[in-house]
Every structure is written in structure tokens, then in C-alpha cells.
Motif scaffolding. Structure first.
Motif: not given
Ligand code: X8Z
Ligand code: ZN
Length: 439
Positions: A105, A170-171, A201, A329, A331, A339, A342
Motif C-alpha cells: 500500500q 491498527h491505530a 490520529e 486488511k 478495514h 477505503y 484514504y
Molecule cells: O487506517 C489508517 C489509519 C487509521 S484511520 C491509521 N490508515 C490507512 C491504512 O493504514 O491502511 C492511514 C493511511 C491508510
């Protein structure tokens, strides 16, 4: 390389376990929103942007088209670079385990820039410094300090090895009561990646705080759209790695000689590479999952077809349907059908950044220092304050005088494009000149 492959494969094992759950969730999600009159969960998520599924797919495909010439150069560069590294013939498609991220990614760790390595500095400062300094950055722009409850109720650092619980590493950031209770879940370790993630964050957290005001009814306390929500913190993360910022803060030597082109390449590998992944592989997969209801015995075939088509990435061994690589993944499981937020946010953040650099700071967008500038803070708060009580397109036009567009991003990377075309001269390109959406 062998070890990398083993690790890559191990990271995909969890997909097998999650596969049936994803199908169950797909069906539940679709049924829930169908009861409310939506065609499927994908269209429900798109409706938050005031868009139909078709409009949304046109927008995400449009972003891929816009970024494609640059992506094609980056892809070619990476194939040759990695073949050298692994002493192998140049492959037509990137073997997934060669990349520094298990979904491919973002590839920014492929480039090491001499004189630019924040890891030793951050390691010395420690994980708590990272979060505190991130807050300080926002405060320097005029944002308030984080509420006491943020520090008491968040979970910011890795779970101790002997703990009797687990957490998603995962944050994420949470607006618990749609008012003052804001929290984040992270596992911060002191390195450059977490420095960016902590700022990301806190971008969500300060957005929550900004629109929790009496003018915004509870039900409209969310982003102007979800991409706005992702954009501000990522933009702060990008700004926080530019030379004048780092030098101003004493995080980089005043007389450090940094190769600007390599820095730009590093940024492109982070923000541009993300678009065919986010708008391509992820979005097209979830579109097929929710709107086309594809059958579970086709998940992995589709996943890898998309990765090849949009990212130019291939697994080094066949991945049968006993795996479910999409489900590795987070998400796909717990942030469904959104997704593209982003990739849209990456486009958007270059629009905001260009405005901040040129109209507020009067600095080169490649070399800014946001720290301490109250005008930036005022600008950001004005954009954040109304939450979802505004139409996102009108709001963009009003704040920066532009429509949603990848132009600022492409302009930012223009000098890099010329550099890559020169390096890649005479090399074989394996991605088509235009992305092909017929599959
Ligand atoms: O999931 C995130 C954040 C949390 S809202 C850390 N991001 C995507 C990922 O990690 O896939 C930030 C960039 C893309
Ligand atoms: Zn986020």
C-alpha cells in the motif's frame, strides 16, 4: 528473500480464519441497509458523500487515471531497483513479498535518503514523547490542549507481553459521546512511522473537538465527508517530515545536505502509490463484494486480479480460495466499504497543503514549516468547525477556491516525474499506458 516470503505468507494465514466471517458480515451489512431502502452497503457508504455508486466509482477511477502516468514510472523504477537488490531478473510484476508493506500500500521504505533518518532520534525520545509532541504541534497552531480524559482513557502504547488481553494494533481514533469524550487506540513505538500515525490520529481527535460545538447538532458531528476526516492528520504528518520543519525543531541538523529528489521520491512512494491500492484494489474489491455480491469461491481470484491490474503486484505462489488475502486488511472486516476515503484524502490533502504553503506561509510546498503558525490553525479550524453541516464540495470551494482535483498533487510531484522518466529510459514498462477497468 526467503525469510521475507515466509513472513509475508505467515501474515496472510489469518485470512483463512476470517473468510466466513467476512461473508457473514457482508450479508448482514447489506440486509441492514436494504431495510432502509439502499441497494447495498457500498451504495449506503457512498451516499455519505452525496454520491451514487456509479458517481463514486467514476471518482475513484478518475483518481487512478490521474495518477497513473506517475504510478507507472514508480512501478517501473521499483521493479528494476528491487531486482538489483534481490539479484533476480527484472520481473514484469512486483512480487508482493519484495515490498516493504505486506499489501504494497505504500513503498516509502524502499528509499533511504542520506542524512534523513529520524528513527534514532525518535527512539531516544521515546513513545510518550511522540504523542506529546504531536499534541504540541497542534497547540502551536492554536488548537487547545487535549482533554484530561483523552490521556486517562486512551490506550496509546503496546500491550505488555504478560497482559491478559489483546488489542487491534491498527491505530484508530474515537468520538465516544459525539461531544467531549475523545480517545485513541494506538500501539506507539518510537519510530518514524508512528510519528506520522500519531499525527494522523490527532487529526481525527482535533476534528472531533472542533465540530463538537453548539452550532453543530449531534447528528452532524462528523467530517464534511470521511475523506476530510482522514486528510488533516495525514497532511500534518507530511508537513512534519519536511526539512525546514525538522530543522526548526532541532530534529535535523541545520546544515544537513539532503537530496531533495530522493525525498520527493519517498513522498510519492507514500502518497501516490496509495491511490491504485486504495481506489483500485480495495475499492474495486469491496464494490464487487457488496454491490455485486460475488461468491466466496471467487474472493481470492478477484483480489489478485485487482492487485495485478491496478498495483502491478503478484504473489510469488498461487493463492487459492482456501486463503482470503483481502481479509488480512483490517478495514475489510471492521471499516467496510469506505477505503476510498484514504485515497480521496491524499488528493484532498495536497489541495489543502498547496493553499497553506502558497497563500498562508508563502513557502515552497516542498519545504514548509507549519510549526507555530496561528493563521494555519485558524484556517484549519474554520474548515473543521462546521463538521457535516456543510456540503463538502461547496465547503472546499469556499475554503480554498477549488473543486476536488488531483492537480495540486500532480504539480507537487512534477519534478519527480521528469527524474523518473530519465532513469527509466530504455526500460521495459509492463503496466499499460492507461489503467484498464474492464475485468
Ligand atoms: O487506517 C489508517 C489509519 C487509521 S484511520 C491509521 N490508515 C490507512 C491504512 O493504514 O491502511 C492511514 C493511511 C491508510
Ligand atoms: Zn484515519
Amino acid at each position: 528473500e526467503k525469510e521475507r516470503l515466509e513472513i509475508w505468507k505467515a501474515s496472510k494465514e489469518v485470512g483463512k480464519v476470517l473468510k466466513s466471517g467476512v461473508t457473514n458480515l457482508r450479508d448482514l451489512r447489506n440486509k441492514c441497509v436494504q431495510a432502509l431502502g439502499y441497494a447495498d452497503y457500498f451504495s449506503y457508504q457512498a451516499s455519505e458523500y452525496n454520491m451514487s455508486t456509479d458517481e463514486l466509482m467514476t471518482a475513484t477511477r478518475g483518481m487512478i487515471k490521474d495518477i497513473w502516468p506517475l504510478y507507472r514510472e514508480l512501478h517501473t523504477w521499483a521493479r528494476y531497483e528491487l531486482a538489483k537488490k534481490y539479484k533476480k531478473p527484472v520481473p514484469d510484476y512486483l512480487p508482493a513479498h519484495w515490498l516493504p508493506n505486506r499489501w504494497g500500500q505504500q513503498w516509502s521504505e524502499l528509499v533511504k535518503v542520506e542524512g534523513f533518518n529520524l528513527d534514532p532520534y525518535l527512539e531516544k525520545q521515546g513513545a510518550e514523547w511522540i504523542v506529546k509532541k504531536s499534541e504540541e504541534f497542534y497547540k502551536s497552531l492554536g488548537f487547545s490542549e487535549l482533554p484530561k480524559t483523552f490521556w486517562e482513557k486512551s490506550s496509546l502504547y503496546p500491550v505488555p507481553p504478560n497482559a491478559n488481553y489483546k488489542k487491534n494494533t491498527h491505530a484508530s481514533a474515537w468520538h465516544i459521546d459525539n461531544d467531549k469524550d475523545v480517545r485513541s487506540l494506538m500501539s506507539v513505538i518510537p519510530n518514524t512511522e508512528w510519528w506520522g500515525t500519531a499525527l494522523h490520529e490527532l487529526g481525527h481527535i482535533y476534528y472531533y473537538i472542533s465540530y463538537s460545538n453548539p452550532d453543530v447538532p449531534i447528528i452532524l458531528r462528523s467530517g464534511a465527508n470521511r475523506a476530510y476526516h482522514e486528510a488533516f492528520g495525514t497532511m500534518m504528518g507530511m508537513a512534519s517530515l519536511q526539512k525546514p520543519f525538522l530543522q526548526g525543531l532541532g530534529m535535523m541538523d541545520k546544515d544537513a545536505k539532503i537530496n531533495d529528489t530522493l525525498m520527493l521520491l519517498k513522498e510519492a512512494l507514500e502518497y501516490a502509490v496509495h491511490i491504485p491500492w486504495g481506489s483500485g484494489t480495495m475499492t474495486e474489491f469491496e464494490y464487487n463484494l457488496y454491490a455485486k455480491n460475488i461468491s466466496p469461491d471467487k474472493y481470492n481470484k478477484l483480489w489478485w486480479e485487482l492487485a495485478k491490474r491496478f498495483q502491478g503486484i503478484e504473489p510469488s505462489e498461487p493463492r487459492g480460495e482456501e486463503y482470503c488475502d483481502a481479509a488480512t486488511k483490517t478495514h475489510i472486516n471492521d471499516d467496510p466499504a469506505q477505503y476510498y476515503d484514504y485515497s480521496m484524502s491524499n488528493v484532498l490533502l495536497f489541495q489543502f497543503h498547496q493553499h497553506i504553503a502558497q497563500d498562508i506561509l508563502k513557502q515552497d510546498p516542498h519545504a514548509t514549516n507549519y510549526w507555530g503558525n496561528k493563521e494555519i490553525g485558524n484556517f484549519l479550524q474554520t474548515v473543521m468547525k462546521p463538521g457535516a453541516s456543510v456540503d463538502w464540495r461547496e465547503h472546499l470551494k469556499k475554503s480554498i477556491g477549488q473543486d476536488f482535483s488531483a492537480k495540486p498533487m500532480l504539480e507537487y510531484f512534477k519534478p519527480l516525474m521528469a527524474y523518473l522518466q530519465k532513469i527509466n529510459k530504455g526500460r521495459k514498462y509492463t503496466l499499460p499506458e492507461q489503467p484498464d477497468f474492464n475485468y
